[in-house]
Design a protein around this motif. Structure first.
Motif, PDB file in Angstrom:
ATOM      1  N   GLU A  23       0.831  -1.212   0.000  1.00  0.00           N
ATOM      2  CA  GLU A  23       0.000   0.000   0.000  1.00  0.00           C
ATOM      3  C   GLU A  23       0.864   1.260   0.000  1.00  0.00           C
ATOM      4  OE1 GLU A  23      -3.988  -1.606   2.330  1.00  0.00           O
ATOM      5  OE2 GLU A  23      -2.240  -1.008   3.497  1.00  0.00           O
ATOM      6  N   LEU A  24       1.978   1.215   0.761  1.00  0.00           N
ATOM      7  CA  LEU A  24       2.882   2.364   0.778  1.00  0.00           C
ATOM      8  C   LEU A  24       3.555   2.529  -0.587  1.00  0.00           C
ATOM      9  CD1 LEU A  24       4.213   4.718   2.207  1.00  0.00           C
ATOM     10  CD2 LEU A  24       5.863   3.115   3.202  1.00  0.00           C
ATOM     11  N   THR A  25       3.868   1.420  -1.245  1.00  0.00           N
ATOM     12  CA  THR A  25       4.446   1.459  -2.588  1.00  0.00           C
ATOM     13  C   THR A  25       3.505   2.182  -3.545  1.00  0.00           C
ATOM     14  OG1 THR A  25       5.778  -0.531  -2.313  1.00  0.00           O
ATOM     15  CG2 THR A  25       5.112  -0.001  -4.552  1.00  0.00           C
ATOM     16  N   GLU A  26       2.221   1.830  -3.464  1.00  0.00           N
ATOM     17  CA  GLU A  26       1.227   2.440  -4.354  1.00  0.00           C
ATOM     18  C   GLU A  26       1.066   3.936  -4.083  1.00  0.00           C
ATOM     19  OE1 GLU A  26      -2.209  -0.072  -3.842  1.00  0.00           O
ATOM     20  OE2 GLU A  26      -1.066  -1.808  -4.560  1.00  0.00           O
ATOM     21  N   MET A  51      11.408  12.121   0.401  1.00  0.00           N
ATOM     22  CA  MET A  51      10.328  13.087   0.173  1.00  0.00           C
ATOM     23  C   MET A  51       9.053  12.373  -0.269  1.00  0.00           C
ATOM     24  SD  MET A  51      12.371  16.270  -1.568  1.00  0.00           S
ATOM     25  CE  MET A  51      10.915  17.207  -1.994  1.00  0.00           C
ATOM     26  N   LYS A  52       9.183  11.393  -1.162  1.00  0.00           N
ATOM     27  CA  LYS A  52       8.007  10.634  -1.625  1.00  0.00           C
ATOM     28  C   LYS A  52       7.358   9.885  -0.458  1.00  0.00           C
ATOM     29  CE  LYS A  52       9.467   9.731  -6.397  1.00  0.00           C
ATOM     30  NZ  LYS A  52       9.856   8.656  -7.328  1.00  0.00           N
ATOM     31  N   LEU A  53       8.173   9.270   0.390  1.00  0.00           N
ATOM     32  CA  LEU A  53       7.645   8.522   1.534  1.00  0.00           C
ATOM     33  C   LEU A  53       6.967   9.464   2.528  1.00  0.00           C
ATOM     34  CD1 LEU A  53      10.609   6.032   2.004  1.00  0.00           C
ATOM     35  CD2 LEU A  53       8.308   5.459   1.207  1.00  0.00           C
ATOM     36  N   ALA A  54       7.614  10.582   2.831  1.00  0.00           N
ATOM     37  CA  ALA A  54       7.033  11.554   3.764  1.00  0.00           C
ATOM     38  C   ALA A  54       5.698  12.076   3.224  1.00  0.00           C
ATOM     39  CB  ALA A  54       8.012  12.699   4.001  1.00  0.00           C
ATOM     40  N   GLU A  55       5.661  12.370   1.921  1.00  0.00           N
ATOM     41  CA  GLU A  55       4.433  12.863   1.285  1.00  0.00           C
ATOM     42  C   GLU A  55       3.299  11.852   1.402  1.00  0.00           C
ATOM     43  OE1 GLU A  55       4.555  14.189  -2.909  1.00  0.00           O
ATOM     44  OE2 GLU A  55       6.032  15.654  -2.179  1.00  0.00           O
ATOM     45  N   ALA A  56       3.624  10.574   1.266  1.00  0.00           N
ATOM     46  CA  ALA A  56       2.609   9.519   1.348  1.00  0.00           C
ATOM     47  C   ALA A  56       1.915   9.534   2.713  1.00  0.00           C
ATOM     48  CB  ALA A  56       3.238   8.153   1.081  1.00  0.00           C
TER      49      ALA A  56
END
Length: 188
Positions: A23-26, A51-56
């Protein structure tokens, strides 16, 4: 150490948000393999990935970076306030007295063992040294086939590369203070 701190923070945040790695990947567009490697402390993510992970999670990158900076050089643990890190069927409870120390070369644990609790079948073997001080009760250690009865107030120190095991032979709880070097990987 930074790898481990960021990895722990990412995993804790993902679990707190009740998300699977998939789900985090998506939601982040970061591969599941990369997320898994970060969580296990095997790699430091690039700023772009962080940044992508934090944004998620709807957070800023600082959320992860601040945690990495916070690894402490002093850990003061008040009586009864260590960080619980392991429980096994109400027979074995380990509390860390050094959790949060930046780049530790050793770890200190307060261990409460119920009657007949053991380290398991066969001898454990790993790198480093171990020190055990029995604060209450008594334990039997077997190190390279030799038996040692360690009573309240007694301690034992040995090279962990020697096959070793232990058992609480006391008729009740035994409490042990362990010092282990190098610090083992501890996962919550």
């Amino acid at each position: 150490m930074v790898k481990k701190l960021i990895g722990k923070k990412l995993k804790a945040t993902r679990l707190k948000n009740d998300m699977t790695i998939q789900e985090l990947t998506e939601s982040s567009k970061v591969s599941s393999n990369m997320i898994s490697r970060i969580e296990r402390g095997l790699t430091i993510p690039s700023v772009e990935i962080l940044m992508k992970l934090a944004e998620a999670f709807g957070m800023s990158i600082n959320y992860f970076v601040q945690e990495a900076e916070k690894g402490s050089t002093v850990v003061h643990t008040r009586k009864g306030h260590g960080e619980p890190i392991f429980f096994f069927e109400d027979k074995h409870q380990i509390t860390s007295l050094t959790q949060g120390l930046r780049d530790p070369n050793f770890a200190v644990f307060y261990d409460t063992l119920e009657r007949d609790c053991t380290s398991g079948e066969g001898g454990m073997v790993h790198n480093g040294e171990e020190f055990a001080l029995v604060l209450r009760g008594s334990m039997e250690f077997v190190i390279e086939g030799e038996r040692y009865q360690v009573e309240e107030g007694d301690s034992i120190t040995f090279k962990a590369s020697q096959p070793h095991s232990w058992r609480n032979r006391h008729d009740g709880q035994t409490v042990v203070l362990w010092v282990v070097s190098p610090a083992p990987e501890v996962s919550h």
